[in-house]
Motif scaffolding. Sequence first.
Motif, PDB file in Angstrom:
ATOM      1  N   TYR A 168     -36.450 -11.491  -3.929  1.00 49.15           N
ATOM      2  CA  TYR A 168     -36.029 -10.317  -3.265  1.00 49.15           C
ATOM      3  C   TYR A 168     -34.950  -9.957  -3.992  1.00 49.15           C
ATOM      4  N   THR A 169     -34.521  -8.344  -3.630  1.00 51.00           N
ATOM      5  CA  THR A 169     -33.037  -7.996  -3.875  1.00 51.00           C
ATOM      6  C   THR A 169     -32.609  -7.109  -2.585  1.00 51.00           C
ATOM      7  N   LEU A 170     -31.425  -7.436  -2.208  1.00 52.97           N
ATOM      8  CA  LEU A 170     -31.297  -6.688  -0.905  1.00 52.97           C
ATOM      9  C   LEU A 170     -29.993  -5.778  -1.512  1.00 52.97           C
ATOM     10  N   GLU A 171     -30.051  -4.517  -1.239  1.00 58.38           N
ATOM     11  CA  GLU A 171     -29.100  -3.629  -1.747  1.00 58.38           C
ATOM     12  C   GLU A 171     -28.370  -3.237  -0.368  1.00 58.38           C
TER      13      GLU A 171
ATOM     14  N   ILE B  29     -23.569  -4.158   8.520  1.00 58.06           N
ATOM     15  CA  ILE B  29     -24.375  -4.116   7.452  1.00 58.06           C
ATOM     16  C   ILE B  29     -25.404  -2.973   7.545  1.00 58.06           C
ATOM     17  N   THR B  30     -25.830  -2.275   6.413  1.00 58.32           N
ATOM     18  CA  THR B  30     -26.632  -1.453   6.072  1.00 58.32           C
ATOM     19  C   THR B  30     -27.466  -1.646   4.864  1.00 58.32           C
ATOM     20  N   GLY B  31     -28.529  -1.147   4.897  1.00 61.46           N
ATOM     21  CA  GLY B  31     -29.259  -1.144   3.405  1.00 61.46           C
ATOM     22  C   GLY B  31     -30.855  -1.726   3.425  1.00 61.46           C
ATOM     23  N   GLN B  32     -31.351  -1.761   2.464  1.00 63.50           N
ATOM     24  CA  GLN B  32     -32.864  -2.097   2.407  1.00 63.50           C
ATOM     25  C   GLN B  32     -33.103  -3.310   1.395  1.00 63.50           C
TER      26      GLN B  32
ATOM     27  N   SER C  63     -18.739   0.162  -0.101  1.00 62.58           N
ATOM     28  CA  SER C  63     -19.335  -0.165  -1.329  1.00 62.58           C
ATOM     29  C   SER C  63     -20.505  -0.843  -1.173  1.00 62.58           C
ATOM     30  N   SER C  64     -21.458  -0.504  -2.251  1.00 65.59           N
ATOM     31  CA  SER C  64     -22.773  -1.131  -2.264  1.00 65.59           C
ATOM     32  C   SER C  64     -22.672  -2.477  -2.881  1.00 65.59           C
ATOM     33  N   GLN C  65     -23.603  -3.350  -2.457  1.00 60.87           N
ATOM     34  CA  GLN C  65     -23.420  -4.666  -3.241  1.00 60.87           C
ATOM     35  C   GLN C  65     -25.028  -5.279  -3.311  1.00 60.87           C
ATOM     36  N   SER C  66     -25.459  -5.811  -4.121  1.00 62.11           N
ATOM     37  CA  SER C  66     -26.588  -6.394  -4.539  1.00 62.11           C
ATOM     38  C   SER C  66     -26.624  -7.952  -4.310  1.00 62.11           C
TER      39      SER C  66
END
Length: 132
Positions: free
Chosen positions: A126-129, A110-113, A2-5
């Motif tokens: 910053y916002t890390l998704e 971990i993956t994301g942007q 699941s994606s988190q912020s």
Amino acid sequence: MSSQSATGTFEIDSWDDDIFDEGEAAKLGRTRLTKTFQGDLAGTSVVNMLGVSVPGDGGEFQGVAYVAVERVTGSVHGRKGSFVLMHTAGPDGFAVKIVPGTGGDELAGITGQIMIKRDEDGSHTYTLEYAL
């Protein structure tokens, strides 16, 4: 997965430039900088960047493109470890993504942007998704 912020702020602690190719129309340089993150992502990072600057209004050079790698060490929502970010920026936009396979310890996989915003007062948020 699941994606988190994760959100927060960061400060630039050091900034060291080295111009290695100075032409009439463009300068090429290396920059090494360090950051400290606060918030859901807490820790430090080291950034190594290659950039291009061109003359702007008033004759001063301004950055127009860069690539960089950044190792982040700390914790995300309390999970300790590290990962590497890859920055790309140019006339068509700006992106900072987690390099797949670079997560270590509790951040393995971990993956994301990450999205970065510079506020008018010069501070950075910053916002890390991400997904784990």
